[in-house]
Design a protein around this motif. Structure first.
Motif, PDB file in Angstrom:
ATOM      1  N   UNK A  44     -14.747 -13.568  -6.765  1.00  0.00           N
ATOM      2  CA  UNK A  44     -15.070 -12.387  -5.962  1.00  0.00           C
ATOM      3  C   UNK A  44     -15.398 -11.204  -6.865  1.00  0.00           C
ATOM      4  N   UNK A  45     -14.660 -11.075  -7.967  1.00  0.00           N
ATOM      5  CA  UNK A  45     -14.916  -9.968  -8.900  1.00  0.00           C
ATOM      6  C   UNK A  45     -16.279 -10.164  -9.573  1.00  0.00           C
ATOM      7  N   UNK A  74      -2.969 -10.819 -11.969  1.00  0.00           N
ATOM      8  CA  UNK A  74      -3.789 -10.167 -10.943  1.00  0.00           C
ATOM      9  C   UNK A  74      -4.552  -9.011 -11.566  1.00  0.00           C
ATOM     10  N   UNK A  75      -5.859  -9.010 -11.386  1.00  0.00           N
ATOM     11  CA  UNK A  75      -6.659  -7.941 -11.957  1.00  0.00           C
ATOM     12  C   UNK A  75      -6.620  -6.734 -11.038  1.00  0.00           C
ATOM     13  N   UNK A  83     -12.505  -6.623  -4.069  1.00  0.00           N
ATOM     14  CA  UNK A  83     -13.461  -6.581  -5.171  1.00  0.00           C
ATOM     15  C   UNK A  83     -14.683  -5.721  -4.841  1.00  0.00           C
ATOM     16  N   UNK A  84     -15.106  -5.689  -3.596  1.00  0.00           N
ATOM     17  CA  UNK A  84     -16.247  -4.839  -3.231  1.00  0.00           C
ATOM     18  C   UNK A  84     -16.098  -4.357  -1.785  1.00  0.00           C
ATOM     19  N   UNK A 103       3.529  -8.716 -10.397  1.00  0.00           N
ATOM     20  CA  UNK A 103       4.161  -9.256 -11.607  1.00  0.00           C
ATOM     21  C   UNK A 103       5.683  -9.208 -11.510  1.00  0.00           C
ATOM     22  N   UNK A 114      -0.521  -2.358  -7.649  1.00  0.00           N
ATOM     23  CA  UNK A 114      -0.292  -3.645  -6.989  1.00  0.00           C
ATOM     24  C   UNK A 114      -0.008  -4.729  -8.021  1.00  0.00           C
ATOM     25  N   UNK A 115      -0.790  -4.708  -9.113  1.00  0.00           N
ATOM     26  CA  UNK A 115      -0.623  -5.736 -10.128  1.00  0.00           C
ATOM     27  C   UNK A 115       0.797  -5.717 -10.706  1.00  0.00           C
ATOM     28  N   UNK A 171      -6.253  -0.702   1.022  1.00  0.00           N
ATOM     29  CA  UNK A 171      -6.179  -2.090   0.550  1.00  0.00           C
ATOM     30  C   UNK A 171      -7.037  -2.258  -0.699  1.00  0.00           C
ATOM     31  N   UNK A 172      -6.803  -3.349  -1.407  1.00  0.00           N
ATOM     32  CA  UNK A 172      -7.594  -3.675  -2.581  1.00  0.00           C
ATOM     33  C   UNK A 172      -8.630  -4.732  -2.213  1.00  0.00           C
ATOM     34  N   UNK A 175     -16.157  -7.008   1.172  1.00  0.00           N
ATOM     35  CA  UNK A 175     -14.889  -7.722   1.375  1.00  0.00           C
ATOM     36  C   UNK A 175     -13.797  -6.766   1.860  1.00  0.00           C
ATOM     37  N   UNK A 233     -18.982  -9.277  -7.116  1.00  0.00           N
ATOM     38  CA  UNK A 233     -19.084  -7.825  -6.940  1.00  0.00           C
ATOM     39  C   UNK A 233     -19.811  -7.197  -8.127  1.00  0.00           C
ATOM     40  N   UNK A 275     -10.112 -14.939  -6.891  1.00  0.00           N
ATOM     41  CA  UNK A 275     -10.178 -13.525  -7.289  1.00  0.00           C
ATOM     42  C   UNK A 275     -11.248 -13.319  -8.361  1.00  0.00           C
ATOM     43  N   UNK A 283       0.836  -1.198   0.000  1.00  0.00           N
ATOM     44  CA  UNK A 283       0.000   0.000   0.000  1.00  0.00           C
ATOM     45  C   UNK A 283       0.877   1.258   0.000  1.00  0.00           C
ATOM     46  N   UNK A 302      -9.248   0.158  -5.162  1.00  0.00           N
ATOM     47  CA  UNK A 302      -8.514   0.523  -3.951  1.00  0.00           C
ATOM     48  C   UNK A 302      -9.481   1.175  -2.962  1.00  0.00           C
ATOM     49  N   UNK A 334      -8.224  -4.884  -8.729  1.00  0.00           N
ATOM     50  CA  UNK A 334      -9.351  -4.697  -7.812  1.00  0.00           C
ATOM     51  C   UNK A 334      -9.318  -3.262  -7.309  1.00  0.00           C
ATOM     52  N   UNK A 350      -0.146 -18.071  -6.369  1.00  0.00           N
ATOM     53  CA  UNK A 350      -0.817 -16.993  -7.095  1.00  0.00           C
ATOM     54  C   UNK A 350      -1.784 -17.561  -8.135  1.00  0.00           C
TER      55      UNK A 350
END
Lengths: 350, 93
Positions: free
Chosen positions: A337-338, B1-2, B28-29, A136, A131-132, B25-26, B32, A341, A334, A122, B6, B4, A327
């Motif tokens: 969850x997406x 990693x997508x 999805x909604x 990576x 973050x991505x 933090x990241x 969470x 949402x 992931x 963060x 912030x 998400x 990962x």
């Protein structure tokens, strides 16, 4: 824990490490209360220099030199990656901890390491990297983590030695970072150092218990210390004569003490602690030098450090393979969850 | 990693204190994000209440206009009680 070219703790104080963390926190508040720094924010470099001179903090949306930003991203990211990879050597003992109490403690510690990684990611993200991208760069090896985590944890005593020596070295390295000139990093380090001190004490307690147990347990504790001593000394990075990032980092008040100064402080602390443990530090040339008021000691093998950093340590391949697998194994979580949402948003929209 | 979204995290440490920014933090909604915030920022009873706010919902002043933006406050010293002379003998002021 930490990365191997980082600066360490605040010097000279004979207050405990926690006391030094609290002093850093108080200094942060005191500097903020001294009021705004004089100067014209439009004169970018001058204002940046004035804020650093006044021991105040640079904050995310302030102007900063590109090299300051890049250097911090590199350092904070490496530090974050170290926390994440650092879960592995200890995680491998969660199922084999000798009692329920030890297992619960170890679980809490490993969970802390994940939390430390997140605080640091963060902090790095406030500098404009995502973050991505950071994930990576760890997964494809463009960014490193501390070389210490490329050593294996062969026995339960290694969990003790990691807490005492590895976390101990990390704390010595990190306490000065609580005074780092970049606000989000300094604040993350204050949180981390407060939690890290539990880690060090739990390791010390494990070693103390083993050392005062059966002869076999004592031998196991000594063996762990024998194997972890020099890699822990190497955590402070190359000797000052070879350290590439130090001078600029000191001028910008990111780093406060040299690698060798921190290493010396760590050695001096450990000698007394080893005595209480009843364990021997594996260095025949370790002795008090009354002229220097410090211990003379044998330097770690820096060629080995370089080999391990370059990928040729006992566990480099295993650590990276595990991280990549974790990962990709988590990808469906992931995605689910997406998707959930997105679906909830649709429901709200209707 | 997508990517998400912030979320910025604010924690009320104890009753009687305001929520304070503790980090981000990241997730999805928001739901969470709240659970993750509990695990990341309150493992040691650091809080009794948490807010999570999508970082995109925050409008911030720009540090570049630090001076001009806050200037109007700088020349109004009469807003502070110390600006006033209190006559000798006046009590409870």
């Amino acid at each position: 824990m930490y990365g191997n070219d980082f600066a360490g703790p605040e010097a000279g104080s004979d207050g405990g490490l926690l006391g030094q963390v609290e002093a850093a926190e108080a200094a942060l508040r005191a500097a903020a209360h001294r009021g705004r720094v004089e100067g014209d924010p439009a004169a970018l470099q001058d204002y940046f220099d004035a804020v650093i001179d006044a021991d105040q903090k640079i904050e995310p949306r302030d102007w900063m030199p590109d090299a300051y930003r890049r250097g911090l991203v590199r350092q904070i990211a490496q530090h974050a990656h170290s926390e994440i990879i650092g879960m592995q050597p200890e995680g491998s003992w969660i199922t084999r901890a000798p009692s329920l109490k030890r297992k619960a403690i170890l679980l809490a510690k490993v969970q802390d390491e994940a939390g430390h990684g997140l605080y640091l990611y963060a902090a790095a993200e406030t500098l404009g990297v995502t973050r991505a991208e950071l994930v990576d760069m760890l997964l494809d090896g463009r960014q490193k983590y501390s070389s210490i985590f490329n050593y294996p944890t062969l026995t339960w005593a290694d969990i003790g030695a990691i807490g005492w020596l590895v976390d101990g070295a990390a704390i010595v390295n990190q306490v000065p970072l609580c005074r780092c000139s970049y606000g989000p990093y300094a604040r993350a380090m204050i949180r981390i150092c407060k939690e890290e001190s539990f880690h060090q004490r739990q390791g010390y307690e494990i070693l103390h218990t083993l050392s005062h147990g059966t002869p076999e347990q004592h031998a196991m504790a000594q063996d762990a210390v024998d194997r972890w001593w020099y890699p822990s000394l190497a955590m402070f990075g190359p000797p000052d004569t070879d350290s590439t990032h130090s001078a600029q980092s000191m001028a910008w008040k990111i780093k406060r003490f040299s690698n060798d100064d921190l290493r010396q402080r760590f050695v001096d602390m450990c000698v007394q602690q080893a005595g209480v443990l009843g364990l021997r530090i594996p260095d025949p040339d370790l002795r008090w030098n009354s002229e220097r008021q410090a211990h003379d000691y044998t330097a770690p093998d820096f060629d080995e450090l370089m080999r391990v950093i370059k990928g040729d340590g006992p566990c480099n391949a295993e650590r990276m393979a595990h991280r990549r697998r974790a990962h990709s194994d988590g990808a469906w979580v992931r995605e689910a969850a997406a998707a959930y949402a997105a679906k909830q948003e649709e429901v709200v929209a209707v | 990693m997508t990517g998400e979204p912030l979320f910025e995290v604010f924690v009320r440490p104890r009753r009687g204190l305001s929520h304070t920014h503790v980090g981000s933090l990241h997730a999805p909604d928001a739901e969470l994000a709240l659970r993750n915030a509990r695990d990341v920022y309150t493992r040691r009873e650091e809080g009794v209440s948490i807010w999570v706010v999508p970082a995109t919902a925050i409008t911030a002043s720009s540090p570049d206009e630090k001076d001009s933006f806050f200037d109007p406050a700088a020349d109004k010293v009469y807003r502070h009680p110390t600006f006033y002379d209190v006559p000798d003998g006046a009590k409870h002021l």
